[in-house]
Design an enzyme around this catalytic site. Structure first.
Site, PDB file in Angstrom:
ATOM      1  N   ARG A   1      -5.830 -10.678  -4.946  1.00  0.00           N
ATOM      2  CA  ARG A   1      -6.594 -10.114  -4.682  1.00  0.00           C
ATOM      3  C   ARG A   1      -7.155  -9.485  -6.186  1.00  0.00           C
ATOM      4  O   ARG A   1      -6.448  -8.885  -6.918  1.00  0.00           O
ATOM      5  CB  ARG A   1      -6.528  -9.113  -3.797  1.00  0.00           C
ATOM      6  CG  ARG A   1      -7.680  -8.365  -3.186  1.00  0.00           C
ATOM      7  CD  ARG A   1      -7.536  -7.333  -2.141  1.00  0.00           C
ATOM      8  NE  ARG A   1      -6.658  -6.144  -2.369  1.00  0.00           N
ATOM      9  CZ  ARG A   1      -7.442  -4.956  -1.907  1.00  0.00           C
ATOM     10  NH1 ARG A   1      -8.125  -4.932  -1.187  1.00  0.00           N
ATOM     11  NH2 ARG A   1      -6.544  -3.821  -2.275  1.00  0.00           N
TER      12      ARG A   1
ATOM     13  N   HIS B   1       0.744  -1.198   0.072  1.00  0.00           N
ATOM     14  CA  HIS B   1       0.022   0.057   0.135  1.00  0.00           C
ATOM     15  C   HIS B   1       0.783   1.256   0.137  1.00  0.00           C
ATOM     16  O   HIS B   1       1.774   1.435   0.730  1.00  0.00           O
ATOM     17  CB  HIS B   1      -0.901  -0.205   1.384  1.00  0.00           C
ATOM     18  CG  HIS B   1      -2.170  -0.813   1.160  1.00  0.00           C
ATOM     19  ND1 HIS B   1      -2.030  -2.281   0.970  1.00  0.00           N
ATOM     20  CD2 HIS B   1      -3.509  -0.755   1.124  1.00  0.00           C
ATOM     21  CE1 HIS B   1      -3.236  -2.724   1.002  1.00  0.00           C
ATOM     22  NE2 HIS B   1      -4.121  -1.880   0.823  1.00  0.00           N
TER      23      HIS B   1
ATOM     24  N   GLU C   1     -16.173  -4.810   3.045  1.00  0.00           N
ATOM     25  CA  GLU C   1     -15.621  -3.715   3.167  1.00  0.00           C
ATOM     26  C   GLU C   1     -16.336  -2.691   3.776  1.00  0.00           C
ATOM     27  O   GLU C   1     -16.356  -1.888   4.657  1.00  0.00           O
ATOM     28  CB  GLU C   1     -14.658  -3.252   2.084  1.00  0.00           C
ATOM     29  CG  GLU C   1     -13.466  -4.232   1.652  1.00  0.00           C
ATOM     30  CD  GLU C   1     -12.837  -3.896   0.352  1.00  0.00           C
ATOM     31  OE1 GLU C   1     -11.989  -3.056   0.646  1.00  0.00           O
ATOM     32  OE2 GLU C   1     -13.323  -4.296  -0.528  1.00  0.00           O
TER      33      GLU C   1
ATOM     34  N   ARG D   1      -5.876  -4.375   8.053  1.00  0.00           N
ATOM     35  CA  ARG D   1      -5.574  -2.891   8.808  1.00  0.00           C
ATOM     36  C   ARG D   1      -4.621  -2.181   8.014  1.00  0.00           C
ATOM     37  O   ARG D   1      -3.563  -2.671   7.674  1.00  0.00           O
ATOM     38  CB  ARG D   1      -4.986  -3.186  10.123  1.00  0.00           C
ATOM     39  CG  ARG D   1      -5.886  -3.954  11.219  1.00  0.00           C
ATOM     40  CD  ARG D   1      -5.282  -4.337  12.646  1.00  0.00           C
ATOM     41  NE  ARG D   1      -6.140  -4.928  13.426  1.00  0.00           N
ATOM     42  CZ  ARG D   1      -7.262  -4.279  13.930  1.00  0.00           C
ATOM     43  NH1 ARG D   1      -7.372  -2.966  14.074  1.00  0.00           N
ATOM     44  NH2 ARG D   1      -8.055  -4.768  14.972  1.00  0.00           N
TER      45      ARG D   1
ATOM     46  N   ASP E   1     -12.039   1.238   3.969  1.00  0.00           N
ATOM     47  CA  ASP E   1     -13.086   1.610   3.197  1.00  0.00           C
ATOM     48  C   ASP E   1     -14.648   1.581   4.169  1.00  0.00           C
ATOM     49  O   ASP E   1     -15.366   2.418   3.944  1.00  0.00           O
ATOM     50  CB  ASP E   1     -13.494   0.539   2.058  1.00  0.00           C
ATOM     51  CG  ASP E   1     -12.538   1.002   0.928  1.00  0.00           C
ATOM     52  OD1 ASP E   1     -12.561   1.740   0.071  1.00  0.00           O
ATOM     53  OD2 ASP E   1     -11.728  -0.155   0.534  1.00  0.00           O
TER      54      ASP E   1
END
Length: 1059
Positions: A561, A154, A682, A761, A723
């Protein structure tokens, strides 16, 4: 100022911390004095003194004077030239980074020096034994524990990897500086080393000039393993084993690994078109290459260490077999070599191709010219290219000198009139004639051919003595030498696969699974134990065995994913092609009926002749790669935005179909098993339906049987924090996540299935971040039963695992937190009334949040004016786009830039907006004492409030107000004022419930660290406002943009997180 304060140590030695900050600050000043001159240093010091004075006035409660000083500071910064502003921003950014290095160093020092370290394995095991848990139960629970830490790419790591390395060097020098035996001369040399590092940092560009590729991101994750986790894991397992032996009487079994690692780097394609099937394959192979390379280094060291002759009969027998096999092969190769040399001219004349009777097309073109489109009638030998470069030069040399290629397995590709296109990858494979590279490649082919004729290279034989020259047989060295040989071939095989070259090794020549590698290592270990040399076996050899058990042959299994809509789009294309209608238009029941029927069938669904769009082809290619790699290399297949049972079965069907197709082509079953399919819930809406979706899935006979048979009766479910927080606010998201986990756990229990919850997280509190121990201890009872998966994202990977000492501490915290949550689950709400109060707070909080963010028509414009959100994309910190879809709205903006932007302005709005209104509404109804009781006796509510209090302690109203006054249109400034009033309301009612007089009163270490940063952090914020103001008038000024990006880096360093 860091979100992981509680994970490392509650307190640090501030005397030592301040001494190191002063040392580093003075040395940086010396560097800046030489680089920029005395005039600039005078301005820098005046800026710092003004900021420090304003902070002191504000902490003393003298607000008017503080405001005057801040206005004077802002006025002076606005008069600076662009070059001065740029240098000042860089200088203060480096000061904050150095402060962070010193802080981390002293946390490690404090942890290392504590005899009874809180949350350590020894501390928690002692608590549990003293609390009445039997040693046998405790031992059994620890050995069965399964925790997986999943590293993700990320885009929240702001620092370039080059600077991260330099920061680690400074941390090592600070550690060396603490040695009490350091002499005067050594200390002077250490100061010189520090000055060199600081000068190097100052002269290094802080900004990434290009976006990283997904492979770059994966390589960064592998570097964390190589630099830190590789050393940390054996140390952590030794500490756990020693604690177990101390408190239960038995050490940890050698191959038992309570913690493993996974990765999303190169597998997370949700909204990232840069992650393709080929990227996933290459990253997986690269991870295997790195694992083999690391094992080779360890085996080399072990061969030197295990020089003894005494061993078990079984090991002696294996060593003799290896020597006899080597002698037989050497004799055979020598005979072949003699025959080859005697008849080489004859053989050459017999097998040489006939001379051409005409010149090939393009012979008149100079050799330096491109002619990829020329046809040729002659066969061409494809040789290794240069696309893949291994991670270190020495590794390449080793693999070349140790590897022998059998000529029977060389593949010659004959290219006809196909314009040189390689059907495997769709890229041209033509090599220009007559180039010097062709000559070097031909030499490489000849050398590989020669090596294949004589077995090991002559050079290798020079380096390693033959068995007849050894002073007696050293059996461990013989066995480990065979291990090294197989590892070398394994590494070379992976290089060939990465280069898309022919690779046909016999399966016994290389290691495919960790069990194959463990077998000889465990044999050596058992031999040492039974020969009275157990102390040797428990050293480097035991560490290597534990590494193999933890990292396997892939270091970190790669998760895939993808967003659920992409699977529906793929099935839609298939059903339309088969004239079955449009899958996307079917209702849920019809989808489930179709999917279940196809899953029970034995024929493939997707015709090999199907023509589809590029997006659909990419999905199908991904499943094909997953089938080829299998569960030996890959972990879970995560479905983001999952909302129905059909989302899971769709992936199961596509996975089954790809495995059938690949197995048919291979003529044997696919490697490994099927991937675990994990729905990711989410949004608030999806979280509320999560339990129902799992019940529906488990009620389907095929699916229930599949989970029991193929996944050991384990259902994995992922819950997303980012989200959900952006959707409804942090407080509502936390409560909905808690209820969803309860419901999913109950659903699995109803069907006799075990549950593993996967927590997505982020690093910041607004995305579910916070102290690991606190987070795990506040989960619903029964949701953590010895198993847990959790992501570690972006800058938190470096913060928690960048140094081996820090990594050991983190691994202990994960282990002990999961152990406590399993043996002594957290308390449920004592009264049903508490749940109702939570529902009411959540309802008010969510309404306030959504009214402000999604329904206020002015909010979007205010957000773009008040924050640097639009400029964040220029940072080049991630391979994926900042938005899932092309849209200017907040709905499609990813959670990371949403929180990143508000963190920059120090308002940190996503983490607290709505909380004050919710708490106020309940308190005004007379439930203040109920909330205080909930804070005292309910771990979940306590951790939620504590994290919000931590965020409020980091927020800064005067700085946020300054952004509004300078950057926001006058018509929207009232909205900013209203938000700041909401912040004060949240602060007021949080303090009312906790009983604290000041924010972070229960974490004075954190508060003091925040205050120590403000003299550097506040001026950077003011500089950012000034630069944004100029940039919005002169959008094409690249120097201004660079200056802005440097202020973003500096603020991220000061806040200790980004998004």
């Amino acid at each position: 100022m860091t979100d992981i304060t509680d994970d490392i140590a509650e307190e640090i030695s501030f005397q030592g911390f301040e001494d190191d900050c002063r040392l580093l600050g003075n040395l940086l000043n010396d560097v800046l004095q030489r680089e920029l001159g005395p005039d600039f240093m005078e301005k820098l010091e005046r800026t710092r003194v003004l900021a420090q004075s304003a902070c002191n006035m504000r902490m003393a409660g003298i607000e008017d004077t503080a405001e005057l000083l801040e206005k004077q500071l802002a006025a002076e910064l606005s008069k600076m030239t662009l070059e001065e502003a740029l240098s000042l921003a860089r200088a203060f950014s480096h000061y904050l980074n150095l402060t962070g290095i010193a802080e981390t160093h002293h946390r490690v020092t404090k942890a290392r020096g504590s005899a009874n370290l809180s949350k350590s394995c020894d501390d928690v095991l002692n608590q549990l034994v003293q609390g009445g848990i039997s040693p046998a139960d405790l031992y059994d629970t620890v050995c069965k524990q399964e925790v997986e830490i999943v590293l993700t790419a990320h885009p929240t790591q702001i620092n370039r990897r080059t600077l991260q390395y330099k920061h680690i060097k400074i941390a090592h020098l600070l550690e060396y500086n603490d040695r009490p035996d350091l002499g005067h001369e050594d200390r002077e040399m250490l100061i010189e080393d520090l000055v060199r590092e600081l000068a190097s940092i100052w002269q290094t560009d802080e900004l990434r000039r290009h976006k990283p590729t997904p492979v770059d991101e994966a390589r960064a994750g592998l570097n964390i393993v190589e630099q830190s986790l590789w050393r940390a894991v054996p140390h952590y397992l030794r500490r756990l084993s020693n604690a177990l032996k101390k408190h239960t009487g038995k050490p940890l079994p050698l191959t038992c690994t309570p913690i493993k690692f996974g990765s999303w780097m190169g597998g997370d394609r949700d909204g990232n078109p840069n992650v393709t099937a080929k990227v996933t394959r290459d990253v997986s192979l690269l991870s295997r290459w790195m694992a083999v390379d690391l094992y080779l280094r360890e085996v080399d060291n072990l061969r030197f260490e295990l020089s003894m002759n005494q061993c078990s009969a079984e090991l002696s027998r294996l060593a003799r077999e290896i020597l006899e096999k080597e002698k037989t092969l050497d004799d055979w190769h020598e005979t072949r070599s003699q025959q080859s040399s005697l008849g080489q001219f004859k053989n050459y004349s017999n097998h040489a191709p006939p001379l051409p009777t005409q010149l090939p097309a393009g012979a008149d073109i100079p050799s330096c010219a491109e002619h990829n489109d020329m046809e040729t009638h002659y066969p061409r030998l494809d040789v290794p290219g240069t696309e893949f470069m291994p991670m270190n030069r020495q590794g390449r040399q080793d693999s070349l000198k140790e590897f022998s290629l059998d000529t029977s397995k060389l593949s010659i590709k004959t290219h006809g009139n196909d314009n040189g296109n390689n059907s495997g990858n769709g890229q041209s494979a033509v090599t220009p004639r007559g180039t010097s590279s062709s000559s070097s490649q031909l030499l490489l082919q000849r050398r590989q051919f020669a090596e294949s004729q004589i077995g090991r290279t002559s050079f290798q034989k020079l380096l390693e003595p033959s068995s007849s020259q050894m002073p007696g047989i050293a059996p461990y060295r013989v066995v480990l030498g065979d291990v090294k040989e197989k590892l070398s071939k394994s590494r070379r095989r992976l290089e060939l696969l990465l280069e898309d070259l022919p690779c046909e090794y016999d399966s016994w020549d290389y290691y495919e699974t960790s069990e194959q590698l463990l077998e000889p290592l465990l044999l050596c270990y058992d031999s040492l134990q039974c020969s009275g040399s157990g102390i040797l076996g428990d050293g480097r050899l035991a560490d290597l065995i534990r590494r193999v058990a933890t990292f396997g042959m892939v270091l970190m299994k790669l998760d895939l994913r993808q967003e659920s809509g992409r699977h529906s789009e793929t099935l839609d294309a298939i059903t339309k092609y088969l004239d079955m209608g449009a899958y996307s238009e079917w209702d849920e029941d019809k989808k489930l009926e179709f999917l279940t029927r196809e899953l029970k069938g034995k024929r493939p669904l997707v015709p090999p002749t199907i023509e589809v769009t590029l997006d659909v082809k990419e999905v199908l290619d991904t499943f094909r790669v997953a089938a080829e790699l299998g569960s030996d290399s890959l972990g879970a297949y995560v479905i983001s935005m999952a909302s129905n049972a059909s989302d899971v079965l769709a992936v199961e069907l596509l996975q089954k179909d790809a495995r059938l197709a690949v197995a048919g082509e291979l003529g044997r079953p696919c490697p490994g098993g099927t991937l675990r399919v994990v729905p990711l819930f989410e949004t608030v809406k999806d979280l509320r339906q999560a339990g129902s979706v799992i019940r529906k899935l488990l009620s389907i006979d095929w699916y229930h049987d599949h989970i029991v048979k193929n996944h050991n009766g384990h259902q994995e479910v992922m819950v997303g924090y980012s989200d959900s927080g952006k959707d409804a606010g942090r407080f509502t998201a936390a409560w909905e996540l808690y209820k969803a986990q309860e419901d999913v756990t109950t659903a699995c229990n109803e069907y006799g299935i075990k549950i593993t919850l996967f927590h997505g997280r982020g690093g910041s509190i607004g995305r579910g971040g916070g102290p690991t121990h606190l987070a795990i201890q506040s989960q619903p009872p029964g949701s953590v039963m010895g198993t847990l998966r959790s992501t570690e994202q972006g800058e938190m990977v470096q913060a928690k695992f960048g140094l081996p000492q820090m990594a050991v501490r983190q691994l202990e915290i994960y282990t002990t937190a999961v152990l406590l949550a399993t043996i002594r689950p957290p308390q449920s709400p004592k009264e049903e009334k508490w749940r109702k109060l939570m529902d009411e707070i959540s309802q008010i909080s969510s309404t306030t949040y959504r009214t402000t963010v999604y329904e206020n028509l002015e909010f979007l414009a205010y957000f773009h004016e008040a924050t640097p959100q639009a400029e964040l994309g220029c940072l080049n910190i991630g391979s994926r786009p900042t938005r899932r879809k092309v849209s200017t709205g907040i709905g499609h903006l990813r959670a990371i830039p949403w929180i990143f932007a508000w963190t920059q302005t120090r308002l940190i709005l996503p983490a607290w907006l709505g909380v004050g209104a919710g708490l106020k509404g309940i308190c005004e109804k007379g439930h203040t004492e109920d909330l205080r009781a909930m804070y005292k006796d309910w771990p979940f509510f306590q951790s939620t409030i504590d994290l919000i209090e931590m965020v409020l302690g980091k927020a800064d109203i005067p700085i946020a107000k300054h952004y509004d006054e300078v950057l926001v249109s006058e018509s929207r400034q009232e909205l900013g004022a209203e938000l700041r009033r909401e912040l004060l309301t949240a602060e007021k009612f949080v303090l009312l419930i906790t009983g604290h007089e000041k924010l972070s009163e229960n974490n004075r270490s954190l508060r003091k660290l925040i205050e120590s940063r403000l003299p550097y952090l506040n001026p950077i914020n003011m500089l950012q406002v000034e630069i944004l103001k100029r940039l919005r008038r002169d959008d094409d000024n690249n120097k201004l943009r660079d200056a802005l990006l440097i202020t973003i880096n500096g603020i991220a360093a000061g806040m200790r997180n980004t998004g």
